[in-house]
Design a protein around this motif. Structure first.
Motif, PDB file in Angstrom:
ATOM      1  N   VAL A  34      37.027  33.310  31.234  1.00 55.81           N
ATOM      2  CA  VAL A  34      36.148  32.928  32.336  1.00 55.81           C
ATOM      3  C   VAL A  34      36.961  32.803  33.616  1.00 55.81           C
ATOM      4  CG1 VAL A  34      34.484  31.689  30.876  1.00 55.81           C
ATOM      5  CG2 VAL A  34      36.444  30.462  31.828  1.00 55.81           C
ATOM      6  N   ARG A  35      36.244  32.729  34.725  1.00 55.14           N
ATOM      7  CA  ARG A  35      36.887  32.438  36.013  1.00 55.14           C
ATOM      8  C   ARG A  35      35.915  31.625  36.864  1.00 55.14           C
ATOM      9  NH1 ARG A  35      35.183  35.912  40.246  1.00 55.14           N
ATOM     10  NH2 ARG A  35      34.140  37.830  39.550  1.00 55.14           N
ATOM     11  N   PRO A  36      36.426  30.832  37.815  1.00 53.65           N
ATOM     12  CA  PRO A  36      35.533  30.019  38.650  1.00 53.65           C
ATOM     13  C   PRO A  36      34.774  30.881  39.643  1.00 53.65           C
ATOM     14  CG  PRO A  36      37.810  29.784  39.370  1.00 53.65           C
ATOM     15  CD  PRO A  36      37.858  30.596  38.120  1.00 53.65           C
ATOM     16  N   VAL A  37      33.529  30.537  39.846  1.00 53.44           N
ATOM     17  CA  VAL A  37      32.691  31.257  40.803  1.00 53.44           C
ATOM     18  C   VAL A  37      31.729  30.243  41.435  1.00 53.44           C
ATOM     19  CG1 VAL A  37      30.977  31.869  39.036  1.00 53.44           C
ATOM     20  CG2 VAL A  37      31.136  33.243  41.101  1.00 53.44           C
ATOM     21  N   ASN A  71      21.112  24.780  51.986  1.00 56.09           N
ATOM     22  CA  ASN A  71      22.067  23.737  52.353  1.00 56.09           C
ATOM     23  C   ASN A  71      23.360  24.038  51.612  1.00 56.09           C
ATOM     24  OD1 ASN A  71      23.615  21.497  52.813  1.00 56.09           O
ATOM     25  ND2 ASN A  71      22.125  20.007  52.081  1.00 56.09           N
ATOM     26  N   LEU A  72      24.312  24.605  52.336  1.00 51.26           N
ATOM     27  CA  LEU A  72      25.574  25.010  51.716  1.00 51.26           C
ATOM     28  C   LEU A  72      26.719  24.084  52.096  1.00 51.26           C
ATOM     29  CD1 LEU A  72      25.296  28.897  52.159  1.00 51.26           C
ATOM     30  CD2 LEU A  72      24.583  27.478  50.216  1.00 51.26           C
ATOM     31  N   SER A  73      26.382  22.860  52.500  1.00 51.89           N
ATOM     32  CA  SER A  73      27.425  21.905  52.869  1.00 51.89           C
ATOM     33  C   SER A  73      28.314  21.571  51.675  1.00 51.89           C
ATOM     34  CB  SER A  73      26.804  20.625  53.437  1.00 51.89           C
ATOM     35  OG  SER A  73      25.901  20.045  52.499  1.00 51.89           O
ATOM     36  N   ILE A  74      27.728  21.568  50.468  1.00 46.05           N
ATOM     37  CA  ILE A  74      28.498  21.366  49.240  1.00 46.05           C
ATOM     38  C   ILE A  74      28.093  22.455  48.253  1.00 46.05           C
ATOM     39  CG2 ILE A  74      29.011  19.844  47.304  1.00 46.05           C
ATOM     40  CD1 ILE A  74      28.396  17.473  49.082  1.00 46.05           C
ATOM     41  N   VAL A  75      29.003  23.350  47.948  1.00 49.20           N
ATOM     42  CA  VAL A  75      28.765  24.393  46.957  1.00 49.20           C
ATOM     43  C   VAL A  75      29.785  24.229  45.843  1.00 49.20           C
ATOM     44  CG1 VAL A  75      28.639  26.867  46.497  1.00 49.20           C
ATOM     45  CG2 VAL A  75      27.848  25.976  48.698  1.00 49.20           C
ATOM     46  N   LYS A  76      29.313  23.945  44.654  1.00 52.23           N
ATOM     47  CA  LYS A  76      30.207  23.715  43.521  1.00 52.23           C
ATOM     48  C   LYS A  76      30.565  25.039  42.850  1.00 52.23           C
ATOM     49  CE  LYS A  76      28.342  19.106  42.647  1.00 52.23           C
ATOM     50  NZ  LYS A  76      27.695  18.217  41.649  1.00 52.23           N
ATOM     51  N   GLU A  77      31.563  24.985  41.988  1.00 52.07           N
ATOM     52  CA  GLU A  77      31.958  26.152  41.219  1.00 52.07           C
ATOM     53  C   GLU A  77      31.722  25.896  39.739  1.00 52.07           C
ATOM     54  OE1 GLU A  77      36.010  27.096  42.182  1.00 52.07           O
ATOM     55  OE2 GLU A  77      35.401  28.369  43.865  1.00 52.07           O
ATOM     56  N   ILE A  78      31.558  26.973  39.000  1.00 52.90           N
ATOM     57  CA  ILE A  78      31.373  26.892  37.556  1.00 52.90           C
ATOM     58  C   ILE A  78      32.229  27.972  36.910  1.00 52.90           C
ATOM     59  CG2 ILE A  78      29.387  28.484  37.482  1.00 52.90           C
ATOM     60  CD1 ILE A  78      28.167  26.597  35.359  1.00 52.90           C
ATOM     61  N   GLU A  79      32.734  27.699  35.719  1.00 51.28           N
ATOM     62  CA  GLU A  79      33.484  28.707  34.973  1.00 51.28           C
ATOM     63  C   GLU A  79      32.482  29.649  34.313  1.00 51.28           C
ATOM     64  OE1 GLU A  79      36.765  29.055  34.714  1.00 51.28           O
ATOM     65  OE2 GLU A  79      37.328  27.284  35.899  1.00 51.28           O
ATOM     66  N   THR A 112      31.772  33.827  32.653  1.00 49.82           N
ATOM     67  CA  THR A 112      32.337  35.089  32.169  1.00 49.82           C
ATOM     68  C   THR A 112      31.990  36.211  33.149  1.00 49.82           C
ATOM     69  OG1 THR A 112      30.362  35.730  30.919  1.00 49.82           O
ATOM     70  CG2 THR A 112      31.952  34.284  29.807  1.00 49.82           C
ATOM     71  N   GLU A 113      32.691  37.310  33.034  1.00 48.33           N
ATOM     72  CA  GLU A 113      32.402  38.455  33.900  1.00 48.33           C
ATOM     73  C   GLU A 113      30.993  38.976  33.654  1.00 48.33           C
ATOM     74  OE1 GLU A 113      33.994  39.521  36.424  1.00 48.33           O
ATOM     75  OE2 GLU A 113      35.777  38.282  36.155  1.00 48.33           O
ATOM     76  N   ASP A 114      30.526  38.912  32.410  1.00 50.43           N
ATOM     77  CA  ASP A 114      29.165  39.367  32.104  1.00 50.43           C
ATOM     78  C   ASP A 114      28.138  38.456  32.768  1.00 50.43           C
ATOM     79  OD1 ASP A 114      27.180  41.016  30.567  1.00 50.43           O
ATOM     80  OD2 ASP A 114      26.792  39.064  29.627  1.00 50.43           O
ATOM     81  N   GLU A 115      28.381  37.148  32.734  1.00 49.53           N
ATOM     82  CA  GLU A 115      27.463  36.210  33.394  1.00 49.53           C
ATOM     83  C   GLU A 115      27.450  36.435  34.899  1.00 49.53           C
ATOM     84  OE1 GLU A 115      27.493  32.286  30.503  1.00 49.53           O
ATOM     85  OE2 GLU A 115      29.177  32.599  31.869  1.00 49.53           O
ATOM     86  N   ILE A 116      28.618  36.649  35.477  1.00 51.70           N
ATOM     87  CA  ILE A 116      28.689  36.874  36.921  1.00 51.70           C
ATOM     88  C   ILE A 116      27.937  38.137  37.288  1.00 51.70           C
ATOM     89  CG2 ILE A 116      30.264  37.374  38.837  1.00 51.70           C
ATOM     90  CD1 ILE A 116      32.344  35.607  37.360  1.00 51.70           C
ATOM     91  N   ARG A 117      28.068  39.167  36.464  1.00 53.87           N
ATOM     92  CA  ARG A 117      27.334  40.409  36.736  1.00 53.87           C
ATOM     93  C   ARG A 117      25.825  40.190  36.647  1.00 53.87           C
ATOM     94  NH1 ARG A 117      24.789  43.626  33.606  1.00 53.87           N
ATOM     95  NH2 ARG A 117      25.621  42.606  31.727  1.00 53.87           N
ATOM     96  N   ARG A 118      25.378  39.431  35.640  1.00 50.41           N
ATOM     97  CA  ARG A 118      23.933  39.235  35.429  1.00 50.41           C
ATOM     98  C   ARG A 118      23.311  38.309  36.470  1.00 50.41           C
ATOM     99  NH1 ARG A 118      22.735  36.575  30.659  1.00 50.41           N
ATOM    100  NH2 ARG A 118      24.904  36.170  30.104  1.00 50.41           N
ATOM    101  N   TYR A 119      24.062  37.302  36.911  1.00 48.90           N
ATOM    102  CA  TYR A 119      23.479  36.277  37.769  1.00 48.90           C
ATOM    103  C   TYR A 119      23.905  36.373  39.229  1.00 48.90           C
ATOM    104  CZ  TYR A 119      22.401  34.153  33.252  1.00 48.90           C
ATOM    105  OH  TYR A 119      21.941  33.919  31.992  1.00 48.90           O
ATOM    106  N   ARG A 120      24.731  37.350  39.565  1.00 53.05           N
ATOM    107  CA  ARG A 120      25.210  37.444  40.939  1.00 53.05           C
ATOM    108  C   ARG A 120      24.050  37.716  41.887  1.00 53.05           C
ATOM    109  NH1 ARG A 120      30.502  40.779  43.035  1.00 53.05           N
ATOM    110  NH2 ARG A 120      30.296  40.266  45.259  1.00 53.05           N
ATOM    111  N   LEU A 121      24.011  36.946  42.955  1.00 51.67           N
ATOM    112  CA  LEU A 121      22.917  37.054  43.917  1.00 51.67           C
ATOM    113  C   LEU A 121      23.106  38.259  44.825  1.00 51.67           C
ATOM    114  CD1 LEU A 121      22.572  33.292  44.900  1.00 51.67           C
ATOM    115  CD2 LEU A 121      21.151  34.583  43.300  1.00 51.67           C
ATOM    116  N   GLN A 122      21.969  38.864  45.186  1.00 53.39           N
ATOM    117  CA  GLN A 122      21.961  39.990  46.107  1.00 53.39           C
ATOM    118  C   GLN A 122      21.082  39.665  47.313  1.00 53.39           C
ATOM    119  OE1 GLN A 122      20.794  43.632  44.135  1.00 53.39           O
ATOM    120  NE2 GLN A 122      22.211  43.310  42.416  1.00 53.39           N
ATOM    121  N   LYS A 123      21.338  40.350  48.405  1.00 51.47           N
ATOM    122  CA  LYS A 123      20.577  40.138  49.637  1.00 51.47           C
ATOM    123  C   LYS A 123      19.080  40.259  49.366  1.00 51.47           C
ATOM    124  CE  LYS A 123      20.112  41.946  54.372  1.00 51.47           C
ATOM    125  NZ  LYS A 123      20.290  40.660  55.072  1.00 51.47           N
TER     126      LYS A 123
END
Length: 375
Positions: A205-208, A222-230, A232-243
């Motif tokens: 995993v990696r932080p994102v 409200n992006l004053s506080i944006v947390k990170e979560i560990e 997987t690359e597959d999760e990041i690919r599936r859940y990555r936000l797009q415009k």
């Protein structure tokens, strides 16, 4: 100039006792006498019972014991039922000066615990009365500028709502008879996000950065506080936000159902948690800006309230209910014109927001200097 530093109890009289308190269930939208409670708004509701007027209607400072809100009240008012402290000076002092002094006191945030015990420990700085009045007058002028800027922003919000109604009509009654056979699941892919605390079974995993419910407001982020979560690359690919992904919260207060906003690549990489739905359009029938406003309109609120599961004041919607949201589909040129108008207003709003930030900075500087004897 002689400046005195006095303990809180030597300056303030707690006059909360002996007044009839009004529970929220008895508030009305209109009435003879406003109710002041510990919420953010100055006036929470109204009642007609004159016997409930606090302290013969004399001006007072109202402190929220749970919320730490500080309010200056110069009209006859009635007390809310919980966490309201009514303060008046027991010595000769300017009430407005005392109000500004209390506003700048940095009390600890103890959540929903009571905070009056912390307020009672402070020391109050009191210059001579004419100097108190001079300081209060300067801060009044700066605060009035802030109020005007906030009202300008509120006017822009009302204008945007008026444009939506003018262009598309009442979305509940649909008097212009826009096509309404489609549901959201027909035109969009809808997914919930990554779950915190899930088992990863040793997968790399990696932080994102990830968006939580607090980040998603009504048509804003409200992006004053944006947390990170560990993740997987597959999760990041599936859940990555797009415009132009529409982000909708799963639940919360019933009046906030359908709360959501569009993602505009505010961060180079970001995913979302499972309490936020991501709606990604797959059809050219619906423009994302129009969809955001339609889902957040009375049409959306009424649908979600009918469909939602409600427990102890919290309401939530599930994937099936969201997919079944009944759309209106006006002609695309009209939706594009609406999006263009909103883009223009957003530019104006951005300028007003920057001006408000500048005025807020000026006020904070004046306040800091005032109570250090440098004004």
């Amino acid at each position: 100039m002689t400046v005195r530093d006095l303990p809180f109890d030597a300056v303030f009289s707690d006059e909360s006792g002996g007044n009839i308190k009004t529970p929220q269930s008895e508030y009305s939208e209109h009435g003879r006498f406003p109710v002041v409670d510990q919420g953010k708004a100055l006036i929470a509701g109204y009642v007609d019972d004159e016997a409930r007027v606090c302290g013969s209607g004399r001006p007072a400072i109202v402190f929220g014991d749970h919320t730490r809100a500080v309010k200056y009240v110069d009209f006859p008012f009635c007390m809310g039922a919980d966490g309201v402290k009514v303060l008046r000076p027991k010595i000769e002092a300017d009430l407005k000066y005392l109000y500004y002094f209390l506003r700048q006191v940095g009390l600890p945030n103890a959540g929903y615990d009571r905070h009056f015990k912390y307020l009672k420990r402070i020391t109050v700085t009191l210059p001579p009365l004419p100097e108190q009045r001079r300081i209060a007058a300067i801060l009044d002028q700066a605060d009035a500028l802030r109020a005007k800027r906030r009202e300008a922003l509120a006017q822009l919000d009302r204008l945007t709502q008026a444009i939506f109604t003018d262009m598309f009509g009442d979305p509940v009654r649909n008097p212009r008879q826009w096509p309404n056979a489609a549901v959201l699941g027909d035109v969009a892919d809808i997914v919930s996000g990554v779950t915190k605390g899930r088992r990863l079974n040793g997968i790399e995993v990696r932080p994102v950065p990830y968006l939580a419910v607090a980040n998603v407001q009504d048509k804003s982020l409200n992006l004053s506080i944006v947390k990170e979560i560990e993740a997987t690359e597959d999760e990041i690919r599936r859940y990555r936000l797009q415009k132009n992904d529409l982000l909708l919260t799963e639940g919360g207060d019933p009046d906030k159902l359908g709360r959501g906003t569009l993602w505009q690549n505010e961060l180079p990489e970001c995913i979302h948690q499972n309490h936020i739905f991501r709606v990604r359009l797959k059809s050219d029938q619906v423009h994302p800006v129009f969809l955001n406003w339609l889902v957040g309109s009375e049409r959306g609120k009424k649908y979600f309230l009918r469909s939602a599961k409600q427990t102890t004041g919290i309401a939530s919607i599930n994937m099936t209910q969201l997919r079944g949201f009944p759309l209106l589909v006006p002609p695309m040129p009209l939706q594009l014109e609406f999006a263009s108008r909103l883009e223009h207003l957003a530019s104006i709003r951005s300028g007003q927001t920057r001006a408000l930030e500048a005025v807020d900075g000026l006020f904070a500087s004046l306040q800091h200097r005032a109570f250090r004897g440098e004004l």
